[in-house]
Write a protein that holds these residues in place. Structure first.
Motif, short mmCIF file in Angstrom:
data_model
loop_
_atom_site.label_atom_id
_atom_site.label_comp_id
_atom_site.label_asym_id
_atom_site.label_seq_id
_atom_site.Cartn_x
_atom_site.Cartn_y
_atom_site.Cartn_z
N THR A 49 0.85 -1.20 0.00
CA THR A 49 0.00 0.00 0.00
C THR A 49 0.88 1.25 0.00
O THR A 49 0.64 2.20 -0.76
N GLY A 50 1.90 1.24 0.84
CA GLY A 50 2.79 2.41 0.94
C GLY A 50 3.49 2.70 -0.38
O GLY A 50 3.49 3.84 -0.86
N PHE A 51 4.07 1.67 -0.98
CA PHE A 51 4.82 1.89 -2.23
C PHE A 51 3.89 2.25 -3.39
O PHE A 51 4.25 3.07 -4.25
N LEU A 52 2.71 1.62 -3.45
CA LEU A 52 1.78 1.96 -4.54
C LEU A 52 1.33 3.41 -4.43
O LEU A 52 1.28 4.15 -5.43
N LEU A 53 1.01 3.83 -3.21
CA LEU A 53 0.59 5.22 -3.02
C LEU A 53 1.74 6.18 -3.33
O LEU A 53 1.53 7.23 -3.95
N LEU A 68 -2.15 -0.24 12.96
CA LEU A 68 -2.09 1.10 12.35
C LEU A 68 -0.71 1.36 11.75
O LEU A 68 -0.12 2.42 11.92
N HIS A 69 -0.20 0.35 11.05
CA HIS A 69 1.16 0.44 10.53
C HIS A 69 1.30 1.45 9.40
O HIS A 69 2.35 2.07 9.24
N LEU A 70 0.24 1.62 8.59
CA LEU A 70 0.36 2.61 7.51
C LEU A 70 0.37 4.01 8.10
O LEU A 70 1.16 4.87 7.71
N GLN A 71 -0.51 4.23 9.09
CA GLN A 71 -0.57 5.57 9.69
C GLN A 71 0.75 5.89 10.42
O GLN A 71 1.28 7.00 10.29
N LYS A 72 1.28 4.89 11.14
CA LYS A 72 2.54 5.14 11.86
C LYS A 72 3.70 5.37 10.89
O LYS A 72 4.60 6.16 11.17
N TRP A 73 3.68 4.66 9.78
CA TRP A 73 4.71 4.86 8.74
C TRP A 73 4.65 6.30 8.23
O TRP A 73 5.66 6.98 8.10
N GLY A 126 -5.68 4.53 -1.32
CA GLY A 126 -5.25 3.14 -1.10
C GLY A 126 -5.60 2.70 0.30
O GLY A 126 -5.26 3.39 1.27
N ILE A 127 -6.28 1.58 0.41
CA ILE A 127 -6.69 1.08 1.73
C ILE A 127 -5.80 -0.10 2.12
O ILE A 127 -5.77 -1.12 1.43
N GLY A 172 8.62 2.81 8.02
CA GLY A 172 9.05 3.86 8.94
C GLY A 172 9.98 4.89 8.30
O GLY A 172 10.28 5.90 8.91
N SER A 173 10.44 4.62 7.08
CA SER A 173 11.36 5.54 6.40
C SER A 173 10.68 6.17 5.19
O SER A 173 9.70 5.62 4.68
N PRO A 174 11.24 7.29 4.70
CA PRO A 174 10.70 7.87 3.46
C PRO A 174 10.79 6.86 2.32
O PRO A 174 11.67 6.01 2.31
N ILE A 175 9.86 6.96 1.37
CA ILE A 175 9.88 6.07 0.20
C ILE A 175 10.40 6.88 -0.98
O ILE A 175 9.76 7.86 -1.39
N LYS A 176 11.56 6.47 -1.48
CA LYS A 176 12.16 7.25 -2.59
C LYS A 176 12.04 6.49 -3.89
O LYS A 176 12.25 5.29 -3.95
N ASN A 177 11.73 7.23 -4.96
CA ASN A 177 11.72 6.66 -6.31
C ASN A 177 10.87 5.40 -6.43
O ASN A 177 11.29 4.42 -7.07
#
Ligand SMILES: Nc1ncnc2c1ncn2[C@@H]1O[C@H](COP(=O)(O)OP(=O)(O)OP(=O)(O)O)[C@@H](O)[C@H]1O
Ligand SMILES: [Mg+2]
Length: 213
Positions: A19-23, A43-48, A82-83, A185-190
């Motif tokens: 979900t994180g990478f797709l968004l 709540l892992h997406l929110q904490k990320w 994205g859910i 927990g880290s920024p998603i780059k590229n």
């Protein structure tokens, strides 16, 4: 608006990472995106989002009527939502609600016998959702193969088995890698340059050929 739910029967099946990478990929394309965290246990997406922080909002909505609540909360601000679903086995109501509202369902799975065994109940829930949707049709759906060992045959073997059974599999597949294992927990780059970028584009194109989106 694209509304994709990331679903699997069990926990630990790459839902939050995907979900994180797709968004992130859709954000990089320039779309206004919003994440929805349907997994109240973690709540892992929110904490990320908070920890990284990620440059788009995440709303916590671990409830079984998110298809009722989300339209009013989100309005028309976003073009992609994205859910991150909870494990369906534990929180079927929330997952059913997400599938009911989604335009697209992404079923994450590793190419293993146990992951394959989890697929049928998810497909059943997608099928059952049709009667509760305004158009009486199920959402678009596809398997996203994750944790694929590129040096082994298993990715291709499971792709063939699933496709032969009539379930679409995204062309893009995500390798088993520390890039994803350590991402939370880290920024998603590229993200667009990863297989998730290709997967996001495939998802956006699903249903563009004449049938409903
Ligand atoms: N492509 C990958 N290669 C290797 N490890 C991965 C990959 N994708 C995710 N992981 C790891 O797999 C584990 C499960 O991933 P994730 O937390 O995204 O799954 P989940 O389905 O959201 O789990 P839960 O149901 O517990 O919320 C995590 O430790 C994550 O870091
Ligand atoms: Mg998760």
């Amino acid at each position: 608006m694209i509304r994709f739910a990331v679903v699997n029967l069990k926990g630990g099946s790459q839902k939050t990472t995907s979900t994180g990478f797709l968004l992130a990929a859709l954000h990089e394309v320039g779309l206004p995106v919003c994440g929805v965290d349907g997994d109240g246990e973690n709540l892992h997406l929110q904490k990320w989002q908070e920890q990284a922080p990620l440059p788009w909002p995440v709303i916590a909505m671990p409830v079984s009527n998110l298809h009722v609540q989300l339209p009013g909360i989100l309005g028309d601000r976003y073009e992609a939502v994205g859910i991150d679903c909870p494990p369906m086995q534990a929180q079927k109501g929330t997952v059913a609600s997400a599938i009911r509202w989604a335009t697209h369902v992404v079923i994450t799975m590793a190419p293993t016998p146990t992951d394959y065994d989890r697929l049928a109940p998810v497909l059943e829930l997608i099928d059952e959702s049709a009667s509760m949707r305004p158009d009486s049709r199920p959402p678009h759906f596809a398997v996203l193969l994750t944790k694929v060992n590129k040096r082994a045959a298993s990715g291709g073997v499971y792709r063939d088995i699933i496709e032969e059974a009539g379930t679409p599999v995204l062309k893009a597949e995500v390798g088993i890698s520390d890039v994803y294992a350590q991402a939370w927990g880290s920024p998603i780059k590229n993200a667009l340059r990863t297989p998730y970028g290709d997967a996001a584009i495939e998802i956006m194109n699903m249903g563009q050929e004449g049938d409903q989106a």
